[in-house]
Design a protein around this motif. Sequence first.
Motif, PDB file in Angstrom:
ATOM      1  N   GLU A   1     -20.985   5.221  30.273  1.00 49.49           N
ATOM      2  CA  GLU A   1     -21.572   3.996  29.729  1.00 49.49           C
ATOM      3  C   GLU A   1     -22.168   3.124  30.818  1.00 49.49           C
ATOM      4  OE1 GLU A   1     -18.364   3.982  26.047  1.00 49.49           O
ATOM      5  OE2 GLU A   1     -18.090   2.675  27.792  1.00 49.49           O
ATOM      6  N   VAL A   2     -21.533   3.095  31.974  1.00 48.91           N
ATOM      7  CA  VAL A   2     -22.081   2.336  33.108  1.00 48.91           C
ATOM      8  C   VAL A   2     -23.440   2.905  33.505  1.00 48.91           C
ATOM      9  CG1 VAL A   2     -21.775   1.802  35.559  1.00 48.91           C
ATOM     10  CG2 VAL A   2     -19.850   1.542  33.977  1.00 48.91           C
ATOM     11  N   LEU A   3     -23.542   4.235  33.553  1.00 47.85           N
ATOM     12  CA  LEU A   3     -24.816   4.866  33.899  1.00 47.85           C
ATOM     13  C   LEU A   3     -25.897   4.543  32.871  1.00 47.85           C
ATOM     14  CD1 LEU A   3     -23.631   8.418  35.046  1.00 47.85           C
ATOM     15  CD2 LEU A   3     -24.536   6.593  36.506  1.00 47.85           C
TER      16      LEU A   3
ATOM     17  N   GLY B   1     -12.100  -0.530  26.485  1.00 47.11           N
ATOM     18  CA  GLY B   1     -13.249   0.056  25.806  1.00 47.11           C
ATOM     19  C   GLY B   1     -14.545  -0.087  26.599  1.00 47.11           C
ATOM     20  N   PRO B   2     -15.678  -0.130  25.893  1.00 50.07           N
ATOM     21  CA  PRO B   2     -16.985  -0.255  26.561  1.00 50.07           C
ATOM     22  C   PRO B   2     -17.244  -1.703  26.970  1.00 50.07           C
ATOM     23  CG  PRO B   2     -17.285  -0.089  24.192  1.00 50.07           C
ATOM     24  CD  PRO B   2     -15.805   0.062  24.439  1.00 50.07           C
ATOM     25  N   ILE B   3     -16.674  -2.122  28.086  1.00 49.98           N
ATOM     26  CA  ILE B   3     -16.657  -3.544  28.446  1.00 49.98           C
ATOM     27  C   ILE B   3     -18.020  -4.080  28.873  1.00 49.98           C
ATOM     28  CG2 ILE B   3     -14.220  -3.498  29.073  1.00 49.98           C
ATOM     29  CD1 ILE B   3     -15.047  -3.461  31.996  1.00 49.98           C
ATOM     30  N   GLU B   4     -19.043  -3.237  28.988  1.00 43.10           N
ATOM     31  CA  GLU B   4     -20.378  -3.752  29.270  1.00 43.10           C
ATOM     32  C   GLU B   4     -21.006  -4.369  28.012  1.00 43.10           C
ATOM     33  OE1 GLU B   4     -21.285  -3.757  32.303  1.00 43.10           O
ATOM     34  OE2 GLU B   4     -19.892  -2.298  33.159  1.00 43.10           O
TER      35      GLU B   4
ATOM     36  N   GLY C   1     -12.569  -8.449  22.981  1.00 40.69           N
ATOM     37  CA  GLY C   1     -12.162  -7.060  23.142  1.00 40.69           C
ATOM     38  C   GLY C   1     -12.986  -6.151  22.250  1.00 40.69           C
ATOM     39  N   VAL C   2     -13.368  -4.996  22.784  1.00 41.13           N
ATOM     40  CA  VAL C   2     -14.097  -3.993  22.012  1.00 41.13           C
ATOM     41  C   VAL C   2     -13.428  -2.638  22.235  1.00 41.13           C
ATOM     42  CG1 VAL C   2     -16.315  -5.174  22.010  1.00 41.13           C
ATOM     43  CG2 VAL C   2     -15.735  -3.692  23.926  1.00 41.13           C
TER      44      VAL C   2
ATOM     45  N   PRO D   1      -4.486   1.368  23.100  1.00 37.21           N
ATOM     46  CA  PRO D   1      -3.988   1.258  24.480  1.00 37.21           C
ATOM     47  C   PRO D   1      -4.533   2.338  25.404  1.00 37.21           C
ATOM     48  CG  PRO D   1      -2.255   1.996  22.994  1.00 37.21           C
ATOM     49  CD  PRO D   1      -3.397   1.562  22.142  1.00 37.21           C
ATOM     50  N   ASP D   2      -4.947   3.482  24.840  1.00 40.08           N
ATOM     51  CA  ASP D   2      -5.506   4.534  25.684  1.00 40.08           C
ATOM     52  C   ASP D   2      -6.929   4.200  26.142  1.00 40.08           C
ATOM     53  OD1 ASP D   2      -6.118   4.739  22.968  1.00 40.08           O
ATOM     54  OD2 ASP D   2      -6.555   6.874  23.076  1.00 40.08           O
ATOM     55  N   GLN D   3      -7.516   3.126  25.614  1.00 35.79           N
ATOM     56  CA  GLN D   3      -8.834   2.674  26.080  1.00 35.79           C
ATOM     57  C   GLN D   3      -8.719   1.512  27.065  1.00 35.79           C
ATOM     58  OE1 GLN D   3     -11.989   2.304  23.149  1.00 35.79           O
ATOM     59  NE2 GLN D   3     -10.876   3.588  21.697  1.00 35.79           N
ATOM     60  N   TRP D   4      -7.494   1.150  27.426  1.00 38.21           N
ATOM     61  CA  TRP D   4      -7.277   0.089  28.407  1.00 38.21           C
ATOM     62  C   TRP D   4      -7.233   0.734  29.788  1.00 38.21           C
ATOM     63  CZ3 TRP D   4      -2.129  -2.879  29.469  1.00 38.21           C
ATOM     64  CH2 TRP D   4      -2.394  -3.988  30.274  1.00 38.21           C
TER      65      TRP D   4
END
Length: 343
Positions: free
Chosen positions: A122-124, A163-166, A270-271, A317-320
Amino acid sequence: MTDQPVAVEAPSVSGAPATAERAGRGTAVQRLRAAALGTVSRIACRLPERPLLALADVTGWLWYRLAPARAAQARRNLERIVRELDRRGTGGPRIRAAASDPRALERLVRSAFRHNARYYLEVLRVPGLSPKIFEERVIVETPDTVEAAFAGGPVIFVSAHLGPIELPGLYLANRSGRTFVAPMEAVDDPALQGWFERTRGSLGVRIVGLRAARRALLAELKAGGQVGIVADRDIAGGGIDTPLFGVPAPMPIGPALLAIESGAPIYAVGVRRLPDGRVAGGLIPVPVAAEGSRRERIAATLRAEALAFEELITAAPDQWSAIFFPIWPDLAVGASHATADAR
């Protein structure tokens, strides 16, 4: 939204402006590496998403197999979280099962690696993001709270590495119609740092460094603007121990201090990724304490912030991604472990 900053100073070369300029741009190797990253990013933005997600999932599985120490840290953190959620009677069946079944816990650890690999993808793909994504794939779970947050005036948005924090950065800039300010954990590579600043700038985020962060954020709030801080890990030090999933963990004081100094409200954002490819998220108001000394007000506000983070993290929690790092000192890999989780 970006991390808390860590200071990175360029070498000071008196009387050599050309050398100083090169230091600011980075070495030739660093510039080449940043250029390669930019090329990979452009390719990732143009390729279909589905095969890239499949590649990220395979990469996450391999990462899990090849990084036992990282997996051990994630396992210890996740075990604490799921046991506390099970004690409270919250969390979905997949999460609750991991509290008593080692195999279910291990599936959660592997899932965390896959989600972390997806985050880097997602960063890319940040330069390819557009506001259209909010119409097509984003579910806003707290529309009334979002309306209140954007009713006017300064706002502090705080986030966990969830999650997708961008996406929140793009949403905030698109919704408000103005650039918002965020501190960032810098990397010791000027060329790479420049790439991060340019790509996040394309989302409407103005990055500030550590030494200028407090002044810049406070000035933005006093001007009626918005700031965003990822505040679930005390990267810079000086945090206050705050109950988080039942056990004290050091949390950065920045958001609480800014709120007390500026009078701006705090909203936790939060997402999380959904199995069908969509994204769901929302805002939770964080009460800013008004009674007691400044330190007492900061501590009380951090407790409210931690409760909001817990609510947001509970669903996934597995996305943290913070679970890959020490959150609670007693669970750091190599630490002597107490019986706090032996319930």
